[in-house]
Every structure is written in C-alpha cells, then in structure tokens.
Design an enzyme around this catalytic site. Sequence first.
Site, mmCIF file in Angstrom:
data_model
loop_
_atom_site.group_PDB
_atom_site.id
_atom_site.type_symbol
_atom_site.label_atom_id
_atom_site.label_comp_id
_atom_site.label_asym_id
_atom_site.label_seq_id
_atom_site.Cartn_x
_atom_site.Cartn_y
_atom_site.Cartn_z
ATOM 1 N N LYS A 163 34.408 15.958 42.038
ATOM 2 C CA LYS A 163 34.894 15.618 40.699
ATOM 3 C C LYS A 163 35.134 16.887 39.866
ATOM 4 C CE LYS A 163 33.834 10.969 40.740
ATOM 5 N NZ LYS A 163 33.446 10.887 42.161
ATOM 6 N N ARG A 190 22.288 21.305 9.051
ATOM 7 C CA ARG A 190 21.539 22.571 8.939
ATOM 8 C C ARG A 190 21.934 23.530 10.043
ATOM 9 N NH1 ARG A 190 15.751 24.198 9.889
ATOM 10 N NH2 ARG A 190 15.494 26.003 8.515
#
Length: 336
Positions: A72, A181
């Site tokens: 793959k 953040r």
Amino acid sequence: CAQSSKNPSPNFNQKITEKLEEMVKNYESTNDKWRAFGYQNAIRVLSRHPKEISSWEEAKSLPRVGKRLADKIWEIAQSGELRKLKEFETNEAVSTLKLFTNVWGAGPHAAQMWYQQGFRTISDLKEKASLTHQQQVGVRLYEDLLDRMPREEAGEIERVVKEAAESLQDGIIAQACGSYRRGKPTCGDVDVLITHPDGKSHRGIFHRLLAKLKESGFLTDDLVCVSETDNQKKYMGVCKLPGENRKHRRLDIIVVPYEEYGCALVYFTGSAHFNRSLRHLCKKQNMSLNEHALKTGVVRKGSEKICKGTIIPTPTEESIFQVLKIPFRPPEERDH
Ligand code: DCP
Ligand code: MG
Ligand code: MN
C-alpha cells in the site's frame, strides 16, 4: 518522540500518511480495530522516517510493517493514489458508516445499527432514528461540529470564558490549551483550563461559570458534565459567539486544583501523541504521569501497578520536564 530537543523534523512522507489517515478513519468506522491500529503504526513510523520512501524494500523494512502494508505504501509512493481507498469511497456501507460515526456521540456500534435499520443520510437520522441526547446535538449541528475553526475564533472564545470566570472570582486563571496553545492555525474545539493560585477558590466556580455562560446565550448545548471529585470538574458542550454568521463550536472546560496545575497544563496542551510519548518515557524510569500528578517509585508488573509510587510536586510545566530529565519543549513543538 518527547526526548529530542530540536524541532521535530518534517514529515517527508506526508503524501503517504495523509492517505493512510483516511484508511484509519474508514477502519475505525467499520470497527476494524486491528487494521486501524496497524495503519496508525505505519503513519507514526513513516512520519518520523528521515527521508522519502524510495523503494518497496524500504517500506517493508519499517518496524511492524508487513508485506501488504508495504504494498500500500509503495502504491501511494509511486502513483499518489490508493485503489483500496477509492474502493472504500465508492462503497455505500463504508461511506455511510463513516458519515454516521462523525455524529458527535456515535461510535461504530450506533453507526452499524442505523445502517442496518436502513438509514443512509443525516436527515434519515433526524427524522427516524432513536438518538441519545448527545447524538441529537450531534445530528442537529452536524456540519458545524465537524468544521475546524480558525485560531482567531478560538481566541475569541477563550476571551469570553476568561472574562466570565474573572468576573466571578478575582485572580482566577483561565487559559485555552489543546491545539490553540500549540499554535495550530485551526482548532477542532477550545479546551479551557481553569484554576486558582490560592488553592481553594477554584471549587465554587464550575457551576456558577456554566450558569453565567448559559444565561448570556453563549453556551447552547451540554454534552458531558462530570464532577470527578470535589476538586476536578470537566464540562463538554457547545458554544456560539454573538453576532451574525457564527457557527456552533465545541468547548471543553476543565477546573483543577492549583497543586495539579502543572500536570493538567501539560496534559490538556497535548498533543495526545506527545502525552503518549511522555507516559512511555515515565514507564522506563519507574514513574507515572497523568493529568493529576507525576509520581516516582512506581513498580509495575505487566500492566498492573504493584506500587503506586509517591507524588512529586510539579508546580510548573518546566518542573515536569526536569524531573523526566528531558529538555523543555514549548507547546508549539509538542505535536509528536
Ligand atoms: N488528550 C489526550 N488523550 C486523548 C484526548 C485528549 O491526552 N485521548 C489531551 C491532549 C489533547 C488535549 O487533551 O491535546 C485536548 O484534546 P482535544 O481532543 O481537544 O485535542 P486537540 O486540542 O489537541 O486538537 P483539536 O484541535 O482537534 O481539538
Ligand atoms: Mg482541542
Ligand atoms: Mn477538547
């Protein structure tokens, strides 16, 4: 990993890992945990691989990557496409399960059940399915809740919560953690952490804050509201900024005692991936770390803890890195 001090190196195989991420989503929605797990492993090693994959053998040589996964990876490397992914996209069952597992509060089991009952669209669910409270919210706000917001908007949401919290209690700390953040350009939700330096004034705030934010119309829907203890409170819900053309956004609010501030800040800043590497690092040093505390002298036998260890005070984020004997990493560098 958490250990290296330099900026994490770029992902040379992003083209490949993006496709594999899609595969993970498909396997998660069909509840194929093992395949999802295998692909996640491949994504992790590929994103850390120091160069672009240039042969099948190179893909196969990656840790825990077998022949079929190597096929793959090499297929995407060569053609930029993955036939199996195309197959999934055109498969009605897989794409419907994916649509349904994207409903907030729905997992692979609910999705499967709805599919078996003959439902194929979000409108079908709205009209005919039996839904939990969370799923009703998830279906009603389907599009909005899947959308990531620009970080500027996350900043506006942080400000609304912060101002409300400050108006209820002098000296309160309220700050957005999570992807915001970490400096991300878009955020899936806003994760606000609340505490108070006097060690006690955080206690009364949770319900008063939620009431205030509901009264103003800012909080529109509740999803989860838990009081773990008297000390720790967690809210998950939906909010909407005032004004035209605003979308509903996911908001998490956590209230913690000040003694847990350092650990809570590291935990809720994440990323989830970074937290996993920190915990892995702890295990190797007979320590443990969660959102509440850092402990030493932890003795494990397999996955069981024989000795729970003792808490080390960690008032700041820096102190946690120090105890773990690793260089400090600013939030922007905590994606891995
Ligand atoms: N967290 C974790 N493990 C999880 C879920 C969350 O350690 N399984 C921690 C790390 C996350 C933080 O909580 O960074 C906030 O969780 P979010 O799901 O809100 O994730 P992010 O804010 O990182 O990303 P997003 O922009 O998708 O919200
Ligand atoms: Mg978040
Ligand atoms: Mn969150």
